[in-house]
Motif scaffolding. Sequence first.
Motif, PDB file in Angstrom:
ATOM      1  N   SER A 130      54.106  39.425  42.947  1.00  0.00           N
ATOM      2  CA  SER A 130      54.685  38.093  43.160  1.00  0.00           C
ATOM      3  C   SER A 130      53.573  37.055  43.075  1.00  0.00           C
ATOM      4  O   SER A 130      52.401  37.391  42.903  1.00  0.00           O
ATOM      5  CB  SER A 130      55.325  38.043  44.543  1.00  0.00           C
ATOM      6  N   THR A 131      53.941  35.789  43.227  1.00  0.00           N
ATOM      7  CA  THR A 131      52.930  34.728  43.143  1.00  0.00           C
ATOM      8  C   THR A 131      51.848  34.905  44.204  1.00  0.00           C
ATOM      9  O   THR A 131      50.649  34.913  43.902  1.00  0.00           O
ATOM     10  CB  THR A 131      53.595  33.354  43.319  1.00  0.00           C
ATOM     11  N   MET A 132      52.247  35.047  45.457  1.00  0.00           N
ATOM     12  CA  MET A 132      51.256  35.157  46.528  1.00  0.00           C
ATOM     13  C   MET A 132      50.526  36.490  46.468  1.00  0.00           C
ATOM     14  O   MET A 132      49.332  36.553  46.769  1.00  0.00           O
ATOM     15  CB  MET A 132      51.939  34.979  47.893  1.00  0.00           C
ATOM     16  N   GLY A 133      51.225  37.543  46.073  1.00  0.00           N
ATOM     17  CA  GLY A 133      50.564  38.828  45.934  1.00  0.00           C
ATOM     18  C   GLY A 133      49.475  38.772  44.862  1.00  0.00           C
ATOM     19  O   GLY A 133      48.374  39.294  45.055  1.00  0.00           O
ATOM     20  N   THR A 134      49.771  38.112  43.766  1.00  0.00           N
ATOM     21  CA  THR A 134      48.794  37.982  42.686  1.00  0.00           C
ATOM     22  C   THR A 134      47.611  37.123  43.115  1.00  0.00           C
ATOM     23  O   THR A 134      46.459  37.415  42.772  1.00  0.00           O
ATOM     24  CB  THR A 134      49.466  37.361  41.445  1.00  0.00           C
ATOM     25  N   LEU A 135      47.883  36.072  43.881  1.00  0.00           N
ATOM     26  CA  LEU A 135      46.788  35.220  44.360  1.00  0.00           C
ATOM     27  C   LEU A 135      45.849  35.988  45.287  1.00  0.00           C
ATOM     28  O   LEU A 135      44.615  35.903  45.155  1.00  0.00           O
ATOM     29  CB  LEU A 135      47.353  34.006  45.088  1.00  0.00           C
ATOM     30  N   MET A 136      46.418  36.732  46.231  1.00  0.00           N
ATOM     31  CA  MET A 136      45.571  37.498  47.155  1.00  0.00           C
ATOM     32  C   MET A 136      44.802  38.589  46.418  1.00  0.00           C
ATOM     33  O   MET A 136      43.633  38.847  46.709  1.00  0.00           O
ATOM     34  CB  MET A 136      46.427  38.116  48.261  1.00  0.00           C
ATOM     35  N   ALA A 137      45.448  39.213  45.453  1.00  0.00           N
ATOM     36  CA  ALA A 137      44.768  40.235  44.646  1.00  0.00           C
ATOM     37  C   ALA A 137      43.621  39.619  43.854  1.00  0.00           C
ATOM     38  O   ALA A 137      42.547  40.217  43.726  1.00  0.00           O
ATOM     39  CB  ALA A 137      45.769  40.895  43.705  1.00  0.00           C
ATOM     40  N   SER A 138      43.838  38.422  43.349  1.00  0.00           N
ATOM     41  CA  SER A 138      42.789  37.739  42.581  1.00  0.00           C
ATOM     42  C   SER A 138      41.581  37.437  43.455  1.00  0.00           C
ATOM     43  O   SER A 138      40.436  37.500  42.988  1.00  0.00           O
ATOM     44  CB  SER A 138      43.341  36.447  41.971  1.00  0.00           C
ATOM     45  N   GLY A 139      41.834  37.097  44.713  1.00  0.00           N
ATOM     46  CA  GLY A 139      40.734  36.855  45.638  1.00  0.00           C
ATOM     47  C   GLY A 139      39.913  38.112  45.851  1.00  0.00           C
ATOM     48  O   GLY A 139      38.678  38.087  45.793  1.00  0.00           O
ATOM     49  N   LEU A 140      40.582  39.231  46.084  1.00  0.00           N
ATOM     50  CA  LEU A 140      39.877  40.498  46.287  1.00  0.00           C
ATOM     51  C   LEU A 140      39.094  40.904  45.046  1.00  0.00           C
ATOM     52  O   LEU A 140      37.955  41.379  45.137  1.00  0.00           O
ATOM     53  CB  LEU A 140      40.886  41.599  46.653  1.00  0.00           C
ATOM     54  N   MET A 141      39.695  40.718  43.887  1.00  0.00           N
ATOM     55  CA  MET A 141      39.030  41.111  42.642  1.00  0.00           C
ATOM     56  C   MET A 141      37.815  40.226  42.351  1.00  0.00           C
ATOM     57  O   MET A 141      36.814  40.701  41.807  1.00  0.00           O
ATOM     58  CB  MET A 141      40.039  41.076  41.491  1.00  0.00           C
ATOM     59  N   GLN A 142      37.888  38.953  42.733  1.00  0.00           N
ATOM     60  CA  GLN A 142      36.721  38.091  42.545  1.00  0.00           C
ATOM     61  C   GLN A 142      35.575  38.498  43.480  1.00  0.00           C
ATOM     62  O   GLN A 142      34.407  38.438  43.104  1.00  0.00           O
ATOM     63  CB  GLN A 142      37.094  36.625  42.793  1.00  0.00           C
TER      64      GLN A 142
END
Length: 215
Positions: free
Chosen positions: A78-90
């Motif tokens: 989802s939108t928020m799931g993708t945002l949080m995942a992007s933070g972890l990946m960065q």
Amino acid sequence: MQLTAIALKPLFSQWAAIMQSEKEQLIELDSVVGDGDLGLTMSDGFTAANLAVQDSNEQDIGKLFYVAGKTMMNAVPSTMGTLMASGLMQVGKTFKDRPSIDSTEFGELFLAYFNGVQARGKAQIGEKTFLDGLYPAVQTLIAAYQTEAWDILANQALASAQMGMMNTTHMLAIHGRAATRGEQSRTLLDPGAYVAMLLLRGYANFAQQLCICNK
């Protein structure tokens, strides 16, 4: 204090447990301005990331965070799931090839998380989002890492995140369904900023536990 990839695993456990315990609160907050699934997204996403981390023998801190982010992205796209995942990946990209992290570097870690979320979502500070809860904590961690004890600074960062979260009740929503409320959105607490505060609560708990164990 130097922390290896293994030593960081309880941080993911903290995040998963907090998102699970706050699931109903997140659903309630998101039901006012969104579709009400934030609690499920965060609890499922951080649980999946935590399970991946606990099952991993990865020694590289960067790769450990990247695996956590990739797992979350697949689990909750989802939108928020993708945002949080992007933070972890960065965070994973920033700390790639690192076998350990010093406790003074968590400001850089959360800044990387912030940058990952902002790069994906394109939001700016003051637009009533997750970033408004996280950024004050990042500022606190970076400003005082040389003068404050780790566990004390972690609690100060949590207080900053809480203040940032509460400040969203004065902001005009720019993104999402909350933006359709126009000026009425100013009085509403942003659920994303609440998630940021929960991440700092988990971090503060993690720091407290490690400091107690090492005394």
